[in-house]
Design a protein around this motif. Structure first.
Motif, PDB file in Angstrom:
ATOM      1  N   ALA A  66       0.836  -1.203   0.000  1.00  0.00           N
ATOM      2  CA  ALA A  66       0.000   0.000   0.000  1.00  0.00           C
ATOM      3  C   ALA A  66       0.873   1.257   0.000  1.00  0.00           C
ATOM      4  CB  ALA A  66      -0.926  -0.001   1.211  1.00  0.00           C
ATOM      5  N   ARG A  67       1.933   1.238   0.797  1.00  0.00           N
ATOM      6  CA  ARG A  67       2.824   2.397   0.868  1.00  0.00           C
ATOM      7  C   ARG A  67       3.595   2.578  -0.437  1.00  0.00           C
ATOM      8  NH1 ARG A  67       5.202   2.204   7.062  1.00  0.00           N
ATOM      9  NH2 ARG A  67       3.165   2.317   8.086  1.00  0.00           N
ATOM     10  N   GLN A  68       4.001   1.485  -1.045  1.00  0.00           N
ATOM     11  CA  GLN A  68       4.705   1.559  -2.324  1.00  0.00           C
ATOM     12  C   GLN A  68       3.776   2.119  -3.400  1.00  0.00           C
ATOM     13  OE1 GLN A  68       7.995   0.971  -2.810  1.00  0.00           O
ATOM     14  NE2 GLN A  68       7.755   1.661  -4.910  1.00  0.00           N
ATOM     15  N   ALA A  69       2.527   1.687  -3.392  1.00  0.00           N
ATOM     16  CA  ALA A  69       1.548   2.204  -4.357  1.00  0.00           C
ATOM     17  C   ALA A  69       1.338   3.707  -4.165  1.00  0.00           C
ATOM     18  CB  ALA A  69       0.222   1.452  -4.228  1.00  0.00           C
ATOM     19  N   HIS A  70       1.282   4.142  -2.908  1.00  0.00           N
ATOM     20  CA  HIS A  70       1.107   5.567  -2.612  1.00  0.00           C
ATOM     21  C   HIS A  70       2.306   6.365  -3.100  1.00  0.00           C
ATOM     22  CE1 HIS A  70       0.201   9.169  -0.192  1.00  0.00           C
ATOM     23  NE2 HIS A  70      -1.035   8.755  -0.329  1.00  0.00           N
ATOM     24  N   LEU A  71       3.500   5.857  -2.884  1.00  0.00           N
ATOM     25  CA  LEU A  71       4.717   6.508  -3.365  1.00  0.00           C
ATOM     26  C   LEU A  71       4.691   6.631  -4.890  1.00  0.00           C
ATOM     27  CD1 LEU A  71       7.663   7.534  -3.282  1.00  0.00           C
ATOM     28  CD2 LEU A  71       8.375   5.122  -3.111  1.00  0.00           C
ATOM     29  N   GLN A  72       4.363   5.547  -5.561  1.00  0.00           N
ATOM     30  CA  GLN A  72       4.344   5.554  -7.022  1.00  0.00           C
ATOM     31  C   GLN A  72       3.276   6.509  -7.556  1.00  0.00           C
ATOM     32  OE1 GLN A  72       4.048   1.277  -7.470  1.00  0.00           O
ATOM     33  NE2 GLN A  72       6.182   1.160  -8.149  1.00  0.00           N
ATOM     34  N   GLN A  73       2.158   6.585  -6.861  1.00  0.00           N
ATOM     35  CA  GLN A  73       1.093   7.517  -7.233  1.00  0.00           C
ATOM     36  C   GLN A  73       1.604   8.966  -7.135  1.00  0.00           C
ATOM     37  OE1 GLN A  73      -2.307   7.113  -4.634  1.00  0.00           O
ATOM     38  NE2 GLN A  73      -3.672   6.913  -6.389  1.00  0.00           N
ATOM     39  N   ALA A  74       2.285   9.277  -6.047  1.00  0.00           N
ATOM     40  CA  ALA A  74       2.826  10.625  -5.858  1.00  0.00           C
ATOM     41  C   ALA A  74       3.884  10.935  -6.915  1.00  0.00           C
ATOM     42  CB  ALA A  74       3.412  10.772  -4.456  1.00  0.00           C
ATOM     43  N   GLU A  75       4.738   9.965  -7.213  1.00  0.00           N
ATOM     44  CA  GLU A  75       5.774  10.181  -8.226  1.00  0.00           C
ATOM     45  C   GLU A  75       5.162  10.448  -9.598  1.00  0.00           C
ATOM     46  OE1 GLU A  75       9.641   7.691  -6.715  1.00  0.00           O
ATOM     47  OE2 GLU A  75       8.002   6.529  -7.614  1.00  0.00           O
ATOM     48  N   ALA A  76       4.057   9.773  -9.901  1.00  0.00           N
ATOM     49  CA  ALA A  76       3.401   9.952 -11.196  1.00  0.00           C
ATOM     50  C   ALA A  76       2.617  11.262 -11.273  1.00  0.00           C
ATOM     51  CB  ALA A  76       2.469   8.769 -11.471  1.00  0.00           C
ATOM     52  N   ALA A  77       2.069  11.704 -10.153  1.00  0.00           N
ATOM     53  CA  ALA A  77       1.173  12.866 -10.152  1.00  0.00           C
ATOM     54  C   ALA A  77       1.883  14.207  -9.964  1.00  0.00           C
ATOM     55  CB  ALA A  77       0.118  12.692  -9.063  1.00  0.00           C
TER      56      ALA A  77
END
Length: 160
Positions: A58-69
């Protein structure tokens, strides 16, 4: 009565980014939310310190979301100079800059860019001269006793 119009651009601190889904009123956020490189650095901690595989994912997904956005604002020479102002403001108010180093670096970046800082923890930024702080109100939908570090990124676990 007209609702206040938020500034067009503003910096979200790490806790506000993590808790975006709990913001009570979206119109309280800037039209163009920004994050700093320091926030991105904090988010990278989350997956590394997660207590379970599920939380790590979940934390990795959140990080990747922030990096993409987001294209994060850098901690550059101007931010470094602003950091001196932030640290001295904190010391004058009786607070230790090292205790909230990430917050101080985020504040310095916001000041150097001339941007307001949006946070759901305004007390973390109390006493910093030159910083415009906007309190972001969260919905009270967390169970009693939940910690503020319950967000998926977990950066607050390592940052505090």
């Amino acid at each position: 009565m007209d609702e206040p119009v938020p500034p067009r651009r503003g910096v979200l601190d790490t806790s506000t980014l993590i808790l975006l889904g709990r913001v009570a009123e979206a119109h309280d956020l800037p039209e163009e939310p920004l994050i700093t490189a320091v926030t991105l650095a904090e988010l990278t901690i989350g997956p590394l310190v997660a207590p379970t595989d599920e939380e790590r994912a979940a934390r990795q997904a959140h990080l990747q979301q922030a990096e993409a956005a987001f294209d994060p604002l850098p901690f550059d020479r101007a931010a470094a100079h602003s950091f001196g102002q932030v640290a001295s403001s904190l010391r004058r108010s009786g607070r230790k800059p090292a205790a909230r180093a990430y917050d101080a670096l985020i504040a310095a970046t916001a000041i150097s860019c001339g941007l307001p800082l949006y946070t759901c923890n305004p007390d973390d930024f109390r006493g910093i001269a030159g910083l415009a702080v906007v309190n972001v109100v969260l919905r009270d939908d967390q169970p009693k006793g939940s910690s503020k570090s319950a967000g998926p990124a977990g950066a607050e676990d390592a940052a505090t």
